[in-house]
Design a protein around this motif. Structure first.
Motif, PDB file in Angstrom:
ATOM      1  N   PRO A 226      47.880 -13.524  -5.664  1.00 60.95           N
ATOM      2  CA  PRO A 226      47.439 -14.275  -6.847  1.00 60.95           C
ATOM      3  C   PRO A 226      46.556 -13.401  -7.739  1.00 60.95           C
ATOM      4  O   PRO A 226      45.952 -12.439  -7.270  1.00 60.95           O
ATOM      5  CB  PRO A 226      46.641 -15.435  -6.243  1.00 60.95           C
ATOM      6  CG  PRO A 226      46.210 -14.976  -4.907  1.00 60.95           C
ATOM      7  CD  PRO A 226      47.274 -14.027  -4.423  1.00 60.95           C
ATOM      8  N   ASP A 227      46.494 -13.745  -9.001  1.00 63.74           N
ATOM      9  CA  ASP A 227      45.785 -12.935  -9.990  1.00 63.74           C
ATOM     10  C   ASP A 227      45.354 -13.888 -11.116  1.00 63.74           C
ATOM     11  O   ASP A 227      46.170 -14.686 -11.595  1.00 63.74           O
ATOM     12  CB  ASP A 227      46.762 -11.862 -10.493  1.00 63.74           C
ATOM     13  CG  ASP A 227      46.184 -10.961 -11.563  1.00 63.74           C
ATOM     14  OD1 ASP A 227      45.301 -11.419 -12.313  1.00 63.74           O
ATOM     15  OD2 ASP A 227      46.631  -9.810 -11.670  1.00 63.74           O
ATOM     16  N   SER A 228      44.095 -13.767 -11.529  1.00 62.44           N
ATOM     17  CA  SER A 228      43.563 -14.744 -12.495  1.00 62.44           C
ATOM     18  C   SER A 228      44.283 -14.723 -13.842  1.00 62.44           C
ATOM     19  O   SER A 228      44.300 -15.728 -14.547  1.00 62.44           O
ATOM     20  CB  SER A 228      42.067 -14.506 -12.708  1.00 62.44           C
ATOM     21  OG  SER A 228      41.854 -13.217 -13.272  1.00 62.44           O
ATOM     22  N   CYS A 229      44.919 -13.589 -14.221  1.00 63.69           N
ATOM     23  CA  CYS A 229      45.552 -13.583 -15.550  1.00 63.69           C
ATOM     24  C   CYS A 229      46.777 -14.509 -15.603  1.00 63.69           C
ATOM     25  O   CYS A 229      47.159 -14.970 -16.671  1.00 63.69           O
ATOM     26  CB  CYS A 229      45.906 -12.172 -16.018  1.00 63.69           C
ATOM     27  SG  CYS A 229      47.176 -11.320 -15.082  1.00 63.69           S
ATOM     28  N   TYR A 230      47.360 -14.801 -14.424  1.00 62.00           N
ATOM     29  CA  TYR A 230      48.494 -15.731 -14.420  1.00 62.00           C
ATOM     30  C   TYR A 230      48.071 -17.155 -14.717  1.00 62.00           C
ATOM     31  O   TYR A 230      48.910 -18.017 -14.975  1.00 62.00           O
ATOM     32  CB  TYR A 230      49.283 -15.617 -13.107  1.00 62.00           C
ATOM     33  CG  TYR A 230      49.983 -14.289 -13.058  1.00 62.00           C
ATOM     34  CD1 TYR A 230      51.090 -14.064 -13.870  1.00 62.00           C
ATOM     35  CD2 TYR A 230      49.489 -13.235 -12.306  1.00 62.00           C
ATOM     36  CE1 TYR A 230      51.680 -12.822 -13.917  1.00 62.00           C
ATOM     37  CE2 TYR A 230      50.083 -11.990 -12.341  1.00 62.00           C
ATOM     38  CZ  TYR A 230      51.180 -11.791 -13.149  1.00 62.00           C
ATOM     39  OH  TYR A 230      51.753 -10.564 -13.206  1.00 62.00           O
ATOM     40  N   SER A 268      37.433 -10.994 -12.810  1.00 61.19           N
ATOM     41  CA  SER A 268      38.336  -9.980 -12.251  1.00 61.19           C
ATOM     42  C   SER A 268      39.679 -10.608 -11.906  1.00 61.19           C
ATOM     43  O   SER A 268      39.861 -11.814 -12.044  1.00 61.19           O
ATOM     44  CB  SER A 268      37.703  -9.374 -11.003  1.00 61.19           C
ATOM     45  OG  SER A 268      37.402 -10.397 -10.085  1.00 61.19           O
ATOM     46  N   ASP A 269      40.619  -9.792 -11.447  1.00 57.55           N
ATOM     47  CA  ASP A 269      41.933 -10.340 -11.094  1.00 57.55           C
ATOM     48  C   ASP A 269      41.871 -11.222  -9.845  1.00 57.55           C
ATOM     49  O   ASP A 269      42.530 -12.242  -9.762  1.00 57.55           O
ATOM     50  CB  ASP A 269      42.980  -9.210 -10.942  1.00 57.55           C
ATOM     51  CG  ASP A 269      42.576  -8.133  -9.936  1.00 57.55           C
ATOM     52  OD1 ASP A 269      41.432  -8.170  -9.425  1.00 57.55           O
ATOM     53  OD2 ASP A 269      43.412  -7.246  -9.663  1.00 57.55           O
ATOM     54  N   ARG A 270      41.039 -10.794  -8.902  1.00 56.38           N
ATOM     55  CA  ARG A 270      40.871 -11.546  -7.649  1.00 56.38           C
ATOM     56  C   ARG A 270      39.394 -11.535  -7.257  1.00 56.38           C
ATOM     57  O   ARG A 270      38.663 -10.627  -7.655  1.00 56.38           O
ATOM     58  CB  ARG A 270      41.683 -10.883  -6.531  1.00 56.38           C
ATOM     59  CG  ARG A 270      43.142 -11.266  -6.536  1.00 56.38           C
ATOM     60  CD  ARG A 270      43.908 -10.596  -5.403  1.00 56.38           C
ATOM     61  NE  ARG A 270      44.246  -9.221  -5.702  1.00 56.38           N
ATOM     62  CZ  ARG A 270      45.189  -8.832  -6.574  1.00 56.38           C
ATOM     63  NH1 ARG A 270      45.877  -9.746  -7.234  1.00 56.38           N
ATOM     64  NH2 ARG A 270      45.438  -7.568  -6.791  1.00 56.38           N
ATOM     65  N   VAL A 277      37.816  -7.006 -19.325  1.00 55.64           N
ATOM     66  CA  VAL A 277      37.905  -7.925 -20.470  1.00 55.64           C
ATOM     67  C   VAL A 277      39.252  -8.667 -20.513  1.00 55.64           C
ATOM     68  O   VAL A 277      39.336  -9.808 -20.949  1.00 55.64           O
ATOM     69  CB  VAL A 277      37.606  -7.176 -21.801  1.00 55.64           C
ATOM     70  CG1 VAL A 277      38.678  -6.155 -22.118  1.00 55.64           C
ATOM     71  CG2 VAL A 277      37.432  -8.153 -22.955  1.00 55.64           C
ATOM     72  N   TYR A 278      40.302  -8.008 -20.018  1.00 57.98           N
ATOM     73  CA  TYR A 278      41.635  -8.628 -19.981  1.00 57.98           C
ATOM     74  C   TYR A 278      41.630  -9.898 -19.119  1.00 57.98           C
ATOM     75  O   TYR A 278      42.048 -10.970 -19.553  1.00 57.98           O
ATOM     76  CB  TYR A 278      42.606  -7.577 -19.443  1.00 57.98           C
ATOM     77  CG  TYR A 278      44.019  -8.024 -19.162  1.00 57.98           C
ATOM     78  CD1 TYR A 278      44.980  -8.005 -20.171  1.00 57.98           C
ATOM     79  CD2 TYR A 278      44.407  -8.422 -17.892  1.00 57.98           C
ATOM     80  CE1 TYR A 278      46.283  -8.381 -19.903  1.00 57.98           C
ATOM     81  CE2 TYR A 278      45.712  -8.796 -17.617  1.00 57.98           C
ATOM     82  CZ  TYR A 278      46.645  -8.769 -18.621  1.00 57.98           C
ATOM     83  OH  TYR A 278      47.935  -9.140 -18.356  1.00 57.98           O
ATOM     84  N   HIS A 279      41.115  -9.762 -17.885  1.00 58.26           N
ATOM     85  CA  HIS A 279      41.092 -10.935 -17.000  1.00 58.26           C
ATOM     86  C   HIS A 279      40.033 -11.945 -17.423  1.00 58.26           C
ATOM     87  O   HIS A 279      40.191 -13.138 -17.183  1.00 58.26           O
ATOM     88  CB  HIS A 279      40.913 -10.486 -15.540  1.00 58.26           C
ATOM     89  CG  HIS A 279      42.136  -9.813 -15.000  1.00 58.26           C
ATOM     90  ND1 HIS A 279      42.306  -8.449 -15.034  1.00 58.26           N
ATOM     91  CD2 HIS A 279      43.283 -10.330 -14.462  1.00 58.26           C
ATOM     92  CE1 HIS A 279      43.498  -8.145 -14.551  1.00 58.26           C
ATOM     93  NE2 HIS A 279      44.107  -9.253 -14.194  1.00 58.26           N
ATOM     94  N   THR A 280      38.983 -11.462 -18.088  1.00 55.35           N
ATOM     95  CA  THR A 280      37.977 -12.385 -18.611  1.00 55.35           C
ATOM     96  C   THR A 280      38.618 -13.278 -19.672  1.00 55.35           C
ATOM     97  O   THR A 280      38.429 -14.497 -19.694  1.00 55.35           O
ATOM     98  CB  THR A 280      36.789 -11.596 -19.213  1.00 55.35           C
ATOM     99  OG1 THR A 280      36.262 -10.732 -18.203  1.00 55.35           O
ATOM    100  CG2 THR A 280      35.704 -12.528 -19.705  1.00 55.35           C
TER     101      THR A 280
HETATM  102 ZN   LIG Z   1      46.205  -9.661 -13.800  1.00 52.11          ZN
END
Ligand SMILES: [Zn+2]
Length: 334
Positions: A226-230, A268-270, A277-280
């Motif tokens: 799993p990854d927060s950007c999803y 963060s991603d995990r 900043v991307y995952h934020t």
């Molecule tokens: Zn990600």
């Protein structure tokens, strides 16, 4: 780990990125600078703090990234690419300053990236192909009020060819389904008003299977972590399909909150990984789509197609209804 959204710390985290110009990381990510500003701005807008960055300075910088060909590079003096041109247009749209640039030059650049023979969209003059560019080409033209710049039919055809048996989409014909590509394809079809081509139920099920029962987080394709950007790629797709309620919002919110850096801010991603900043951006945008609710904290709504504040999309006249959903879905879905 934190149970609440650390809004103040995230704002400081994003502001600090602008001042960290001596960090090695800053230079390593130079090619992404304009996208980094876009991610930061979307997060700040969603946190209702759009003026946390120096607006005029940002606009001057964005203008400095526009090249003679009308496109934008990732940083001043870098070659144009459709991805960075999208970030530039989104930043200026959010600031309501699209008038500051030569829009015709941008449109000419985008038109030049539609392959003359196939009509498929390319990312740059070297001919890089990806379903992302189908979405970006259509989105830029629509934001600039000139969708007719492109031939829409072949772009839709390319997306249709990239559709898989599971209902998802890959980066091109024959490519494995991936949640980020699903978002770009759905958003492109929404703009083209061709969501009727989608296998709605099958795709909605595939997207829901991305949620992991243990952590509540989402992955981008089967067997991946799993990854927060999803939280953005999957939930915006479900939102476009009118099926956001199909996933467990509470569990996903907990996963995103667990990805926060409780000391220095950022997501963060995990859990336990370094924030960026991307995952934020996509963690906070995901929370907004999930209607995250916290005492004394209001997240501004974000548009699932354009990944910009809803108020921006509304001001551009790209939506009419209070939620706008009916504007782009097939009648049979309503
Ligand atoms: Zn990600």
């Amino acid at each position: 780990m934190s149970r609440l959204l650390e809004a103040e710390k995230h704002i400081l985290f994003i502001q600090k990125l602008d001042k960290a110009q001596t960090d090695l990381e800053y230079w390593l990510t130079e090619h992404l600078r304009i996208s980094g500003i876009y991610w930061g701005l979307v997060a700040l807008e969603t946190l209702d703090n759009p003026l946390a960055l120096e607006k005029d300075k940002v606009i001057e910088y964005v203008k400095s990234c526009q090249n003679q060909d009308g496109g934008f590079g990732g940083h001043t003096g870098h070659d144009s690419h459709l991805l960075y041109t999208m970030s530039a247009v989104q930043i200026l749209a959010i600031y309501n300053r699209l008038e500051d640039i030569n829009k015709d030059a941008v449109l000419k650049y985008v038109k030049g990236l539609q392959n003359k023979t196939t009509g498929y969209m390319m990312g740059d003059i070297w001919g890089e192909m990806d379903t992302r560019f189908a979405f970006i080409g259509l989105a830029i033209c629509n934001i600039l009020g000139s969708i007719d710049t492109l031939r829409i039919e072949p772009i839709v055809e390319y997306i249709e060819k990239s559709m898989n048996y599971d209902g998802g989409f890959g980066s091109g014909p024959g490519g494995e389904s991936h949640a980020a590509q699903v978002y770009t394809c759905l958003a492109a079809l929404a703009i083209a008003k061709r969501l009727d081509l989608v296998k709605r139920d099958r795709l909605s099920n595939w997207l829901c299977e991305r949620q992991q029962s243990s952590s509540g987080g989402l992955n981008g394709r089967p067997e991946k972590l799993p990854d927060s950007c999803y939280s953005w790629w999957v939930v915006s797709s479900l939102e476009i399909l009118g099926r956001r309620s199909w996933i467990d919002a509470e569990k996903l919110q907990t996963f995103i909150l667990n990805c926060q850096d409780p000391d220095n801010g950022g997501i963060s991603d995990r859990p336990e990984n370094y924030a960026d900043v991307y995952h934020t951006c996509f963690g906070i945008a995901g929370l907004s789509l999930l209607k995250y609710n916290q005492h004394n904290l209001k997240l501004n709504p974000i548009d699932p197609i354009y990944c910009m504040p809803y108020r921006t999309v509304e001001a551009l006249g790209l939506r009419s209804g209070p939620k706008g959903w009916c504007d782009y879905v097939p009648k049979s879905w309503v």
